[in-house]
Motif scaffolding. Structure first.
Motif, PDB file in Angstrom:
ATOM      1  N   VAL A 327      30.292  32.805  36.771  1.00 50.35           N
ATOM      2  CA  VAL A 327      30.015  32.933  35.339  1.00 50.35           C
ATOM      3  C   VAL A 327      30.803  34.100  34.749  1.00 50.35           C
ATOM      4  O   VAL A 327      30.823  35.201  35.308  1.00 50.35           O
ATOM      5  N   LEU A 328      31.425  33.833  33.604  1.00 52.32           N
ATOM      6  CA  LEU A 328      32.188  34.868  32.889  1.00 52.32           C
ATOM      7  C   LEU A 328      31.778  34.881  31.427  1.00 52.32           C
ATOM      8  O   LEU A 328      31.205  33.908  30.918  1.00 52.32           O
ATOM      9  N   PRO A 329      32.096  35.964  30.705  1.00 49.09           N
ATOM     10  CA  PRO A 329      31.854  35.977  29.259  1.00 49.09           C
ATOM     11  C   PRO A 329      32.718  34.915  28.586  1.00 49.09           C
ATOM     12  O   PRO A 329      33.775  34.538  29.101  1.00 49.09           O
ATOM     13  N   GLN A 330      32.273  34.429  27.460  1.00 48.32           N
ATOM     14  CA  GLN A 330      33.050  33.422  26.747  1.00 48.32           C
ATOM     15  C   GLN A 330      34.427  33.984  26.375  1.00 48.32           C
ATOM     16  O   GLN A 330      34.550  35.102  25.883  1.00 48.32           O
ATOM     17  N   GLY A 331      35.457  33.161  26.619  1.00 48.77           N
ATOM     18  CA  GLY A 331      36.820  33.555  26.289  1.00 48.77           C
ATOM     19  C   GLY A 331      37.449  34.537  27.255  1.00 48.77           C
ATOM     20  O   GLY A 331      38.495  35.120  26.952  1.00 48.77           O
ATOM     21  N   SER A 332      36.853  34.741  28.438  1.00 46.11           N
ATOM     22  CA  SER A 332      37.398  35.695  29.405  1.00 46.11           C
ATOM     23  C   SER A 332      38.782  35.263  29.878  1.00 46.11           C
ATOM     24  O   SER A 332      38.981  34.106  30.265  1.00 46.11           O
ATOM     25  N   PRO A 333      39.750  36.162  29.887  1.00 47.90           N
ATOM     26  CA  PRO A 333      41.099  35.826  30.372  1.00 47.90           C
ATOM     27  C   PRO A 333      41.143  35.602  31.887  1.00 47.90           C
ATOM     28  O   PRO A 333      42.138  35.102  32.405  1.00 47.90           O
ATOM     29  N   LEU A 334      40.067  35.960  32.587  1.00 47.75           N
ATOM     30  CA  LEU A 334      40.040  35.793  34.038  1.00 47.75           C
ATOM     31  C   LEU A 334      39.759  34.346  34.455  1.00 47.75           C
ATOM     32  O   LEU A 334      40.044  33.965  35.590  1.00 47.75           O
ATOM     33  N   ARG A 335      39.213  33.567  33.552  1.00 52.24           N
ATOM     34  CA  ARG A 335      38.740  32.235  33.929  1.00 52.24           C
ATOM     35  C   ARG A 335      39.859  31.358  34.483  1.00 52.24           C
ATOM     36  O   ARG A 335      39.713  30.752  35.555  1.00 52.24           O
ATOM     37  N   GLU A 336      40.980  31.287  33.794  1.00 51.42           N
ATOM     38  CA  GLU A 336      42.076  30.411  34.215  1.00 51.42           C
ATOM     39  C   GLU A 336      42.640  30.849  35.563  1.00 51.42           C
ATOM     40  O   GLU A 336      42.913  30.020  36.442  1.00 51.42           O
ATOM     41  N   LYS A 337      42.789  32.152  35.744  1.00 54.04           N
ATOM     42  CA  LYS A 337      43.328  32.669  36.999  1.00 54.04           C
ATOM     43  C   LYS A 337      42.393  32.338  38.172  1.00 54.04           C
ATOM     44  O   LYS A 337      42.838  31.924  39.245  1.00 54.04           O
ATOM     45  N   ILE A 338      41.095  32.516  37.954  1.00 53.85           N
ATOM     46  CA  ILE A 338      40.127  32.239  39.020  1.00 53.85           C
ATOM     47  C   ILE A 338      40.034  30.739  39.287  1.00 53.85           C
ATOM     48  O   ILE A 338      39.913  30.313  40.443  1.00 53.85           O
ATOM     49  N   ASN A 339      40.107  29.911  38.242  1.00 54.22           N
ATOM     50  CA  ASN A 339      40.066  28.462  38.428  1.00 54.22           C
ATOM     51  C   ASN A 339      41.226  27.972  39.291  1.00 54.22           C
ATOM     52  O   ASN A 339      41.058  27.109  40.161  1.00 54.22           O
ATOM     53  N   ARG A 340      42.410  28.516  39.050  1.00 50.00           N
ATOM     54  CA  ARG A 340      43.565  28.120  39.868  1.00 50.00           C
ATOM     55  C   ARG A 340      43.365  28.534  41.322  1.00 50.00           C
ATOM     56  O   ARG A 340      43.722  27.807  42.253  1.00 50.00           O
ATOM     57  N   ALA A 341      42.774  29.723  41.509  1.00 48.76           N
ATOM     58  CA  ALA A 341      42.514  30.191  42.876  1.00 48.76           C
ATOM     59  C   ALA A 341      41.478  29.301  43.564  1.00 48.76           C
ATOM     60  O   ALA A 341      41.593  29.020  44.770  1.00 48.76           O
ATOM     61  N   ILE A 342      40.458  28.837  42.837  1.00 49.53           N
ATOM     62  CA  ILE A 342      39.447  27.938  43.411  1.00 49.53           C
ATOM     63  C   ILE A 342      40.101  26.641  43.870  1.00 49.53           C
ATOM     64  O   ILE A 342      39.829  26.138  44.971  1.00 49.53           O
ATOM     65  N   LEU A 343      40.984  26.077  43.046  1.00 47.87           N
ATOM     66  CA  LEU A 343      41.677  24.840  43.414  1.00 47.87           C
ATOM     67  C   LEU A 343      42.534  25.044  44.668  1.00 47.87           C
ATOM     68  O   LEU A 343      42.628  24.146  45.514  1.00 47.87           O
ATOM     69  N   THR A 344      43.132  26.218  44.796  1.00 47.06           N
ATOM     70  CA  THR A 344      43.917  26.521  45.998  1.00 47.06           C
ATOM     71  C   THR A 344      43.022  26.514  47.235  1.00 47.06           C
ATOM     72  O   THR A 344      43.382  25.952  48.284  1.00 47.06           O
ATOM     73  N   LEU A 345      41.830  27.140  47.120  1.00 51.11           N
ATOM     74  CA  LEU A 345      40.902  27.183  48.259  1.00 51.11           C
ATOM     75  C   LEU A 345      40.367  25.797  48.605  1.00 51.11           C
ATOM     76  O   LEU A 345      40.061  25.515  49.772  1.00 51.11           O
ATOM     77  N   VAL A 346      40.246  24.920  47.606  1.00 54.09           N
ATOM     78  CA  VAL A 346      39.807  23.548  47.863  1.00 54.09           C
ATOM     79  C   VAL A 346      40.898  22.781  48.607  1.00 54.09           C
ATOM     80  O   VAL A 346      40.637  22.070  49.586  1.00 54.09           O
ATOM     81  N   GLU A 347      42.126  22.939  48.144  1.00 53.94           N
ATOM     82  CA  GLU A 347      43.233  22.185  48.725  1.00 53.94           C
ATOM     83  C   GLU A 347      43.557  22.616  50.154  1.00 53.94           C
ATOM     84  O   GLU A 347      43.945  21.791  50.985  1.00 53.94           O
ATOM     85  N   ASN A 348      43.415  23.913  50.455  1.00 65.73           N
ATOM     86  CA  ASN A 348      43.723  24.354  51.826  1.00 65.73           C
ATOM     87  C   ASN A 348      42.477  24.392  52.729  1.00 65.73           C
ATOM     88  O   ASN A 348      42.521  24.932  53.832  1.00 65.73           O
ATOM     89  N   ASP A 349      41.356  23.816  52.226  1.00 68.57           N
ATOM     90  CA  ASP A 349      40.104  23.669  52.989  1.00 68.57           C
ATOM     91  C   ASP A 349      39.403  24.991  53.295  1.00 68.57           C
ATOM     92  O   ASP A 349      38.442  25.013  54.063  1.00 68.57           O
TER      93      ASP A 349
END
Length: 365
Positions: A327-349
């Motif tokens: 959970v982040l504050p609305q409009g947080s600039p960290l959201r996109e960066k963390i989302n990309r990192a989550i997808l990386t962790l999903v793809e590499n198991d």
């Protein structure tokens, strides 16, 4: 000349000091604050440092994003979200359910774990002799049972004294103390439970008065004691028959206030006991103050396979599906960066391996 050198050295030292302060301030500003609170197995507060599934996941995310961070401890989810809304922390982690109401106030990352609610009940089986004996000597029933035995022993002695056989007269009770007293206690027990079989009948008026007293006083007390035992055995059988949320109707169910389990059980026909923490709900279950605990499935499984092993059982299939996210504050600039990192962790198991580490293969989504 010496004074000029000293002045230059002092000025240089002062400039270096200011630069160090500026660097520290800059680092402090770029270090994000991560809100955490106890929620096994996602966050476990150990003496040295916090551990758990969410802690391992966050370390992996910080490695992927290059974010510097510090953990900020909180009491619970509500406390974390309050501080996040006030700006005291930058992100909250640890088994936080994505809901429409929360999405209005905050931004969530991609889901990191798919789960739902489940039911925890005492580890009971079919009624056994051991269970019967436990019920017999549990709580106030022990004192009722003891009182009955004492009264039967006293009544057995009294009826033997007044009704025992003599040289001139033969009665239903032997002349000698043994087995005469045992015959008296047998008569008292049978009279208290069934009003007698007729095989032993008092002949003197004192014995008949005693029989009447036993029937009037002992019989209701004996009946109450047997009813309590039957109730205990029935409750053991009913608890063993909880297999899903539809079986919770009319039962006393423990939930944690302000959670999705509480909101779900509000709409069910059950008696809800609200607790501040899930640990308090576990204690209430073990003390037989409630019939079941409804809470997030991974937390119940972790407890049932750890501290509560052999004492409790998770039953039924997961219901009321839900997803956990960061959970982040609305409009947080960290959201996109963390989302990309989550997808990386999903793809590499790595996300799946982290989940399996704490919940086993069965816990992987």
């Amino acid at each position: 000349m010496f004074r000029k050198h000293m002045t230059g050295i002092l000025i240089l030292g002062f400039v270096l000091f200011l630069n160090c302060q500026a660097v520290d301030a800059a680092q402090s500003e770029t270090r994000i604050k991560v809100g955490i609170s106890p929620f096994s197995p996602f966050i476990i507060m150990s003496e040295e440092k916090p551990v758990g599934l969410s802690i391992d996941l966050w370390h992996a995310l910080s490695r992927e994003t290059g974010l510097d961070f510090e953990f900020v401890k909180h009491e619970g989810v509500a406390d974390k979200l309050k501080n996040l809304q006030e700006g005291s922390i930058d992100i909250a982690i640890g088994g936080i359910t994505i809901t429409e109401k929360r999405e209005v106030m905050f931004d969530f990352t991609h889901p990191v774990y798919h789960t739902g609610l489940d039911i925890l009940i005492p580890n009971v089986g079919n009624p056994t002799l051991r269970g019967l004996l436990y019920s017999l000597f549990k709580g106030y029933k022990f004192f009722i049972f003891g009182g009955l035995m004492i009264l039967i022993i006293i009544a057995g002695h009294v009826i033997w004294i007044v009704e025992r056989s003599s040289k001139n007269r033969t009665t239903s009770f032997h002349r000698k103390y043994l087995p005469g007293v045992f015959e008296g206690m047998y008569w008292a027990l049978i009279t208290a439970s069934t009003i007698g079989y007729g095989d032993k009948v008092p002949q003197r008026w004192i014995g008949r008065v005693l029989a009447a007293i036993i029937i009037i006083i002992f019989l209701p007390l004996f009946g109450y004691f047997i009813a309590q035992l039957s109730s205990d055995l029935t409750m053991q059988s009913l608890k063993a028959n909880i297999n899903g949320p539809e079986d919770l109707r009319g039962r006393r169910v423990a939930v944690v206030g302000g959670t999705t389990s509480y909101k779900y059980m509000e709409n069910e026909r059950a008696y809800i006991d609200i607790f501040a923490t899930v640990e308090e709900a576990y204690d209430a279950l073990l003390n037989e103050n409630v019939d079941a605990v409804v809470y997030d499935a991974p937390n119940l499984l972790f407890y049932a396979n750890g501290e509560g092993k052999g004492k409790v059982t998770v039953v039924g299939k997961i219901f009321e599906p839900q997803d956990y996210g960061l959970v982040l504050p609305q409009g947080s600039p960290l959201r996109e960066k963390i989302n990309r990192a989550i997808l990386t962790l999903v793809e590499n198991d790595e996300l799946a391996r982290t989940v399996a580490k704490w919940l086993g293969p069965a816990g992987s989504p």
